[in-house]
Write a protein that holds these residues in place. Sequence first.
Motif, PDB file in Angstrom:
ATOM      1  N   ASP A  87      83.878  71.114  82.729  1.00 47.67           N
ATOM      2  CA  ASP A  87      83.800  72.326  81.926  1.00 47.67           C
ATOM      3  C   ASP A  87      84.942  73.283  82.242  1.00 47.67           C
ATOM      4  OD1 ASP A  87      83.003  74.324  80.283  1.00 47.67           O
ATOM      5  OD2 ASP A  87      81.070  74.693  81.203  1.00 47.67           O
ATOM      6  N   ASP A  88      85.246  73.447  83.549  1.00 53.91           N
ATOM      7  CA  ASP A  88      86.268  74.416  83.931  1.00 53.91           C
ATOM      8  C   ASP A  88      87.686  73.867  83.786  1.00 53.91           C
ATOM      9  OD1 ASP A  88      86.255  72.601  85.993  1.00 53.91           O
ATOM     10  OD2 ASP A  88      85.888  74.059  87.591  1.00 53.91           O
ATOM     11  N   GLN A  89      87.822  72.651  83.258  1.00 53.61           N
ATOM     12  CA  GLN A  89      89.141  72.062  83.045  1.00 53.61           C
ATOM     13  C   GLN A  89      89.528  72.033  81.570  1.00 53.61           C
ATOM     14  OE1 GLN A  89      88.745  68.193  84.887  1.00 53.61           O
ATOM     15  NE2 GLN A  89      89.405  68.938  86.891  1.00 53.61           N
ATOM     16  N   PHE A  90      88.642  72.543  80.720  1.00 51.70           N
ATOM     17  CA  PHE A  90      88.916  72.504  79.280  1.00 51.70           C
ATOM     18  C   PHE A  90      89.063  73.926  78.757  1.00 51.70           C
ATOM     19  CE2 PHE A  90      87.917  72.304  74.773  1.00 51.70           C
ATOM     20  CZ  PHE A  90      88.662  71.206  74.366  1.00 51.70           C
ATOM     21  N   ASP A  91      90.187  74.209  78.145  1.00 47.62           N
ATOM     22  CA  ASP A  91      90.432  75.516  77.543  1.00 47.62           C
ATOM     23  C   ASP A  91      90.451  75.375  76.027  1.00 47.62           C
ATOM     24  OD1 ASP A  91      90.677  76.789  79.991  1.00 47.62           O
ATOM     25  OD2 ASP A  91      92.809  76.334  80.146  1.00 47.62           O
ATOM     26  N   TYR A  92      89.721  76.253  75.349  1.00 41.26           N
ATOM     27  CA  TYR A  92      89.591  76.191  73.900  1.00 41.26           C
ATOM     28  C   TYR A  92      90.745  76.930  73.210  1.00 41.26           C
ATOM     29  CZ  TYR A  92      84.823  74.615  74.797  1.00 41.26           C
ATOM     30  OH  TYR A  92      83.727  73.915  75.238  1.00 41.26           O
ATOM     31  N   LEU A  93      91.145  76.413  72.061  1.00 39.63           N
ATOM     32  CA  LEU A  93      92.097  77.118  71.215  1.00 39.63           C
ATOM     33  C   LEU A  93      91.419  78.264  70.483  1.00 39.63           C
ATOM     34  CD1 LEU A  93      93.963  74.048  69.653  1.00 39.63           C
ATOM     35  CD2 LEU A  93      94.703  75.457  71.579  1.00 39.63           C
ATOM     36  N   THR A  94      90.136  78.094  70.206  1.00 40.19           N
ATOM     37  CA  THR A  94      89.359  79.141  69.537  1.00 40.19           C
ATOM     38  C   THR A  94      87.986  79.236  70.173  1.00 40.19           C
ATOM     39  OG1 THR A  94      88.851  77.468  67.846  1.00 40.19           O
ATOM     40  CG2 THR A  94      90.442  79.154  67.246  1.00 40.19           C
ATOM     41  N   THR A  95      87.610  80.431  70.605  1.00 42.47           N
ATOM     42  CA  THR A  95      86.231  80.663  71.008  1.00 42.47           C
ATOM     43  C   THR A  95      85.353  80.596  69.762  1.00 42.47           C
ATOM     44  OG1 THR A  95      86.446  83.050  70.683  1.00 42.47           O
ATOM     45  CG2 THR A  95      86.980  82.181  72.883  1.00 42.47           C
ATOM     46  N   LEU A  96      84.046  80.548  69.966  1.00 36.93           N
ATOM     47  CA  LEU A  96      83.148  80.502  68.805  1.00 36.93           C
ATOM     48  C   LEU A  96      83.318  81.724  67.911  1.00 36.93           C
ATOM     49  CD1 LEU A  96      79.767  78.992  70.092  1.00 36.93           C
ATOM     50  CD2 LEU A  96      81.225  78.115  68.259  1.00 36.93           C
ATOM     51  N   SER A  97      83.502  82.893  68.524  1.00 35.24           N
ATOM     52  CA  SER A  97      83.666  84.099  67.710  1.00 35.24           C
ATOM     53  C   SER A  97      84.965  84.057  66.910  1.00 35.24           C
ATOM     54  CB  SER A  97      83.621  85.347  68.589  1.00 35.24           C
ATOM     55  OG  SER A  97      84.680  85.344  69.531  1.00 35.24           O
ATOM     56  N   ARG A  98      86.029  83.538  67.517  1.00 36.72           N
ATOM     57  CA  ARG A  98      87.294  83.413  66.801  1.00 36.72           C
ATOM     58  C   ARG A  98      87.184  82.378  65.695  1.00 36.72           C
ATOM     59  NH1 ARG A  98      91.647  85.248  64.394  1.00 36.72           N
ATOM     60  NH2 ARG A  98      93.549  84.055  64.742  1.00 36.72           N
ATOM     61  N   LYS A  99      86.501  81.271  65.989  1.00 34.14           N
ATOM     62  CA  LYS A  99      86.289  80.240  64.980  1.00 34.14           C
ATOM     63  C   LYS A  99      85.505  80.814  63.795  1.00 34.14           C
ATOM     64  CE  LYS A  99      85.368  76.214  66.707  1.00 34.14           C
ATOM     65  NZ  LYS A  99      84.650  75.031  67.292  1.00 34.14           N
ATOM     66  N   GLU A 100      84.505  81.624  64.100  1.00 28.49           N
ATOM     67  CA  GLU A 100      83.708  82.260  63.045  1.00 28.49           C
ATOM     68  C   GLU A 100      84.594  83.114  62.139  1.00 28.49           C
ATOM     69  OE1 GLU A 100      80.212  85.680  62.721  1.00 28.49           O
ATOM     70  OE2 GLU A 100      80.389  84.485  64.551  1.00 28.49           O
ATOM     71  N   THR A 101      85.497  83.890  62.741  1.00 27.57           N
ATOM     72  CA  THR A 101      86.399  84.728  61.953  1.00 27.57           C
ATOM     73  C   THR A 101      87.289  83.892  61.040  1.00 27.57           C
ATOM     74  OG1 THR A 101      86.445  86.444  63.656  1.00 27.57           O
ATOM     75  CG2 THR A 101      88.277  86.409  62.102  1.00 27.57           C
ATOM     76  N   LEU A 102      87.849  82.814  61.569  1.00 30.58           N
ATOM     77  CA  LEU A 102      88.741  81.969  60.777  1.00 30.58           C
ATOM     78  C   LEU A 102      88.000  81.272  59.644  1.00 30.58           C
ATOM     79  CD1 LEU A 102      90.799  80.471  63.734  1.00 30.58           C
ATOM     80  CD2 LEU A 102      91.661  82.042  61.991  1.00 30.58           C
ATOM     81  N   LEU A 103      86.771  80.821  59.899  1.00 32.38           N
ATOM     82  CA  LEU A 103      85.989  80.163  58.847  1.00 32.38           C
ATOM     83  C   LEU A 103      85.611  81.151  57.755  1.00 32.38           C
ATOM     84  CD1 LEU A 103      83.642  77.810  60.927  1.00 32.38           C
ATOM     85  CD2 LEU A 103      85.761  77.241  59.722  1.00 32.38           C
ATOM     86  N   ARG A 104      85.317  82.369  58.143  1.00 32.07           N
ATOM     87  CA  ARG A 104      84.993  83.392  57.136  1.00 32.07           C
ATOM     88  C   ARG A 104      86.194  83.643  56.233  1.00 32.07           C
ATOM     89  NH1 ARG A 104      83.114  86.767  60.328  1.00 32.07           N
ATOM     90  NH2 ARG A 104      80.888  86.523  59.967  1.00 32.07           N
ATOM     91  N   GLN A 105      87.388  83.655  56.822  1.00 34.25           N
ATOM     92  CA  GLN A 105      88.601  83.863  56.033  1.00 34.25           C
ATOM     93  C   GLN A 105      88.845  82.721  55.055  1.00 34.25           C
ATOM     94  OE1 GLN A 105      91.601  84.371  59.040  1.00 34.25           O
ATOM     95  NE2 GLN A 105      91.010  86.479  59.523  1.00 34.25           N
ATOM     96  N   LEU A 106      88.291  81.545  55.338  1.00 40.47           N
ATOM     97  CA  LEU A 106      88.443  80.383  54.461  1.00 40.47           C
ATOM     98  C   LEU A 106      87.314  80.283  53.434  1.00 40.47           C
ATOM     99  CD1 LEU A 106      89.624  77.800  57.140  1.00 40.47           C
ATOM    100  CD2 LEU A 106      90.994  78.702  55.248  1.00 40.47           C
ATOM    101  N   ASN A 107      86.499  81.327  53.349  1.00 45.20           N
ATOM    102  CA  ASN A 107      85.434  81.432  52.335  1.00 45.20           C
ATOM    103  C   ASN A 107      84.291  80.447  52.555  1.00 45.20           C
ATOM    104  OD1 ASN A 107      86.796  83.526  50.842  1.00 45.20           O
ATOM    105  ND2 ASN A 107      88.156  81.949  50.023  1.00 45.20           N
ATOM    106  N   VAL A 108      84.006  80.146  53.817  1.00 43.00           N
ATOM    107  CA  VAL A 108      82.845  79.323  54.150  1.00 43.00           C
ATOM    108  C   VAL A 108      81.596  80.186  54.066  1.00 43.00           C
ATOM    109  CG1 VAL A 108      81.738  78.030  56.022  1.00 43.00           C
ATOM    110  CG2 VAL A 108      84.194  77.765  55.588  1.00 43.00           C
ATOM    111  N   ASP A 109      80.503  79.619  53.557  1.00 49.17           N
ATOM    112  CA  ASP A 109      79.260  80.371  53.387  1.00 49.17           C
ATOM    113  C   ASP A 109      78.344  80.298  54.601  1.00 49.17           C
ATOM    114  OD1 ASP A 109      79.645  81.130  50.538  1.00 49.17           O
ATOM    115  OD2 ASP A 109      79.583  78.949  50.248  1.00 49.17           O
ATOM    116  N   ILE A 110      78.327  79.146  55.272  1.00 48.00           N
ATOM    117  CA  ILE A 110      77.413  78.930  56.394  1.00 48.00           C
ATOM    118  C   ILE A 110      78.170  78.248  57.533  1.00 48.00           C
ATOM    119  CG2 ILE A 110      75.264  77.823  57.157  1.00 48.00           C
ATOM    120  CD1 ILE A 110      74.549  77.616  54.112  1.00 48.00           C
ATOM    121  N   MET A 111      77.950  78.718  58.735  1.00 47.67           N
ATOM    122  CA  MET A 111      78.497  78.073  59.927  1.00 47.67           C
ATOM    123  C   MET A 111      77.324  77.575  60.766  1.00 47.67           C
ATOM    124  SD  MET A 111      80.868  79.796  62.922  1.00 47.67           S
ATOM    125  CE  MET A 111      81.227  78.959  64.470  1.00 47.67           C
ATOM    126  N   TYR A 112      77.163  76.258  60.809  1.00 44.99           N
ATOM    127  CA  TYR A 112      76.143  75.647  61.666  1.00 44.99           C
ATOM    128  C   TYR A 112      76.781  75.391  63.040  1.00 44.99           C
ATOM    129  CZ  TYR A 112      73.096  74.490  57.657  1.00 44.99           C
ATOM    130  OH  TYR A 112      72.274  74.528  56.560  1.00 44.99           O
TER     131      TYR A 112
END
Length: 313
Positions: free
Chosen positions: A70-95
């Motif tokens: 777990d401590d050896q993997f760094d994300y390009l996008t946190t969940l909150s950042r991913k949520e922002t990017l998906l919203r900008q792409l006009n996604v309706d639901i994020m599961y």
Amino acid sequence: MEVISLNYPLDLKKINIQPKVLALGFFDGVHLGHQAVIKQAVAIGQKRNLPVAVMTFDKYPGIVFRQIKDDQFDYLTTLSRKETLLRQLNVDIMYVVNFTSTVGHLAPQEFVDEYLVDLGAKVVVAGFDYTYGPKETANMSTLPSYARQRFDIITIPEQQKYTEKISSSAIRQVLAQGDVDRANDLLGYIYQTEGMVVHGEARGRTLGYPTANIKTTDGERLPAIGIYATEIWIQGRWYPSMTSVGRNVTFGDHRPVTVEVNIFDFHQDIYGENIKLRWNHWLRGEVKFTSAEALVEQLAKDQQNSLAYFNEH
């Protein structure tokens, strides 16, 4: 956009299960390859008058399967950042699937029945390399046999730039080299991280280049050690800046890596503020200078080069 957590076993009474277009992937970075999948899903949703959902995971599956710690993997996008990017792409639901060992060991047919069919998928869109179990038996080629004509399947081919596959791992690799310019080209936007302003050694102030020391978000990937032209988001506004990721080697050996931002034409006290950083352009590597005066001379050049970059872009 509605954000829904999926815990196994699914409680369908509490989950949006209306008919929909469903895009599948981990989507770390939401890069140009991911965007091709999502944009196709959105186009189909508009054509068929169906909402569009994206299914992702709360953690990298390789961590659950002990392929990486777990401590050896760094994300390009946190969940909150991913949520922002998906919203900008006009996604309706994020599961957001709570990815556990139980979920990871579901048989392919169980995954398809419970996570696709039961959630109302009428069209499933995914990249050519998407898997939902052992890659030999649970891939996009075998998905029609599990779907049993209950939903349509759209497979997005490999997306390339610079004659190479656009992938999260490729972006991590170029960030590890400090090449944020290339990373931004593969992402389709300027790479961004988050953090909080904390107290540092205040040495920059004595040099005439005060810096905001940033405690970065745990698990979020930083570019390599070096000096960058950046933008910092503070109190609702972006400011041009230059940022050092490094060990301040001019002032001693074996120092910890810090992130220090010199904000141009900014004189406010911002300790404790939550900030965002855009990594626009690589300026140079870290150098051990023979004196503070030599460092100040270089900082003046860095500021000049940063402003020149922003003026051009």
